[in-house]
Design an enzyme around this catalytic site. Structure first.
Site, mmCIF file in Angstrom:
data_model
loop_
_atom_site.group_PDB
_atom_site.id
_atom_site.type_symbol
_atom_site.label_atom_id
_atom_site.label_comp_id
_atom_site.label_asym_id
_atom_site.label_seq_id
_atom_site.Cartn_x
_atom_site.Cartn_y
_atom_site.Cartn_z
ATOM 1 N N SER A 13 5.537 -6.218 -0.711
ATOM 2 C CA SER A 13 5.066 -6.286 0.681
ATOM 3 C C SER A 13 3.562 -6.550 0.737
ATOM 4 O O SER A 13 3.077 -7.221 1.652
ATOM 5 C CB SER A 13 5.440 -5.022 1.463
ATOM 6 N N ARG A 88 1.896 -0.701 -14.206
ATOM 7 C CA ARG A 88 1.533 -0.566 -15.626
ATOM 8 C C ARG A 88 0.038 -0.376 -15.742
ATOM 9 O O ARG A 88 -0.703 -0.868 -14.898
ATOM 10 C CB ARG A 88 1.837 -1.842 -16.418
ATOM 11 N N ASN A 104 -7.272 -3.230 -7.580
ATOM 12 C CA ASN A 104 -5.984 -2.550 -7.398
ATOM 13 C C ASN A 104 -5.935 -1.877 -6.026
ATOM 14 O O ASN A 104 -6.964 -1.488 -5.485
ATOM 15 C CB ASN A 104 -5.825 -1.481 -8.492
ATOM 16 N N HIS A 106 -4.024 1.390 -4.081
ATOM 17 C CA HIS A 106 -3.298 2.618 -4.407
ATOM 18 C C HIS A 106 -3.093 3.447 -3.134
ATOM 19 O O HIS A 106 -4.022 3.605 -2.344
ATOM 20 C CB HIS A 106 -4.081 3.420 -5.451
HETATM 21 C C1 GAR Z 1 2.070 -0.001 -2.764
HETATM 22 O O1 GAR Z 1 2.169 1.066 -1.847
HETATM 23 C C2 GAR Z 1 0.916 0.201 -3.711
HETATM 24 O O2 GAR Z 1 -0.165 0.852 -3.125
HETATM 25 C C3 GAR Z 1 1.553 1.057 -4.784
HETATM 26 O O3 GAR Z 1 2.846 0.494 -4.951
HETATM 27 C C4 GAR Z 1 3.297 -0.010 -3.691
HETATM 28 C C5 GAR Z 1 3.852 -1.407 -3.889
HETATM 29 O O4 GAR Z 1 4.500 -1.861 -2.729
HETATM 30 N N1 GAR Z 1 0.782 1.043 -5.999
HETATM 31 C C6 GAR Z 1 0.655 2.103 -6.811
HETATM 32 O O5 GAR Z 1 1.214 3.168 -6.622
HETATM 33 C C7 GAR Z 1 -0.271 1.887 -7.997
HETATM 34 N N2 GAR Z 1 -0.486 3.094 -8.726
HETATM 35 P P1 GAR Z 1 4.798 -3.406 -2.496
HETATM 36 O O6 GAR Z 1 5.515 -3.909 -3.742
HETATM 37 O O7 GAR Z 1 5.682 -3.458 -1.304
HETATM 38 O O8 GAR Z 1 3.472 -4.118 -2.297
#
Ligand code: GAR
Length: 184
Positions: A13, A88, A104, A106
């Site tokens: 997303s 990762r 990144n 988060h």
């Molecule tokens: C997002 O909420 C991002 O912030 C998180 O994974 C999700 C991916 O959603 N990332 C982490 O937790 C990194 N440590 P998406 O695939 O729908 O963009």
């Protein structure tokens, strides 16, 4: 236009939000994905973004697959890397090749709740505020210089799902804006 790559492992997303932004200062010329079958791959196809999919288990170690990733990034003339749900840890091979150019997102107010399931961690801890952080990465897990943060309040009637929805709305607005600010 300067070229950038998005790294993602899941739904994508955030990748979609980046692609739908009209004022992006860079071209997303590559999507790198470590999970064959991830939904982000359908989205990349829809937007016509070339993909490179790999299975980490097919390589001896992180250094070996990251060397290949750096090759792919260089072939595509990529200057910036945006991690968008790439689950990762980036190792020294990739980090040193793109020093200061890997960003990144988060879903917490770092340094609180790094790692996996940051939304669930904050919810279960009974916090009344969490949020979103965009940061440059370093060798740690969700550490590195913070570029932007935005709080998201946890409401009395929130579920983890409703909280996740609000956090992701913020992510989708914040990430493209940060990219606009930092990419030159
Ligand atoms: C997002 O909420 C991002 O912030 C998180 O994974 C999700 C991916 O959603 N990332 C982490 O937790 C990194 N440590 P998406 O695939 O729908 O963009």
């Amino acid at each position: 236009l300067v070229k950038a790559a998005v790294f993602a492992s899941g739904t994508g997303s955030n990748f979609q939000a980046i692609m739908e932004n009209a004022n992006l200062p860079c071209e997303i010329s590559l999507l790198i994905c470590d999970k064959p079958g991830a939904r982000v791959l359908e989205k990349a196809k829809k937007f016509g973004v070339p993909t490179f999919v790999f299975k980490p288990k097919e390589y001896t170690n992180k250094e070996e697959y990251e060397k290949l990733l750096v090759e792919k990034l260089r072939e595509a003339d990529v200057s910036w890397v945006f991690l968008a749900g790439y689950m990762r840890i980036v190792g020294p091979t990739l980090l040193s090749a793109y020093e200061g150019r890997i960003v990144n997102i988060h879903p917490s107010l770092l340094p609180k709740f790094p790692g996996k399931d940051a939304i669930g961690q904050a919810f279960q801890a009974g916090e009344n505020v969490t949020g979103v952080t965009v940061h440059f990465i370093d060798e740690g897990i969700d550490t590195g210089p913070i570029i932007a943060q935005e709080p998201v309040y946890i409401l009395a009637d929130d579920t983890e799902e409703s909280l996740k929805d609000r956090i992701q709305k913020v992510e989708h607005r914040l990430y493209p804006r940060v990219i606009q600010k930092i990419v030159k």
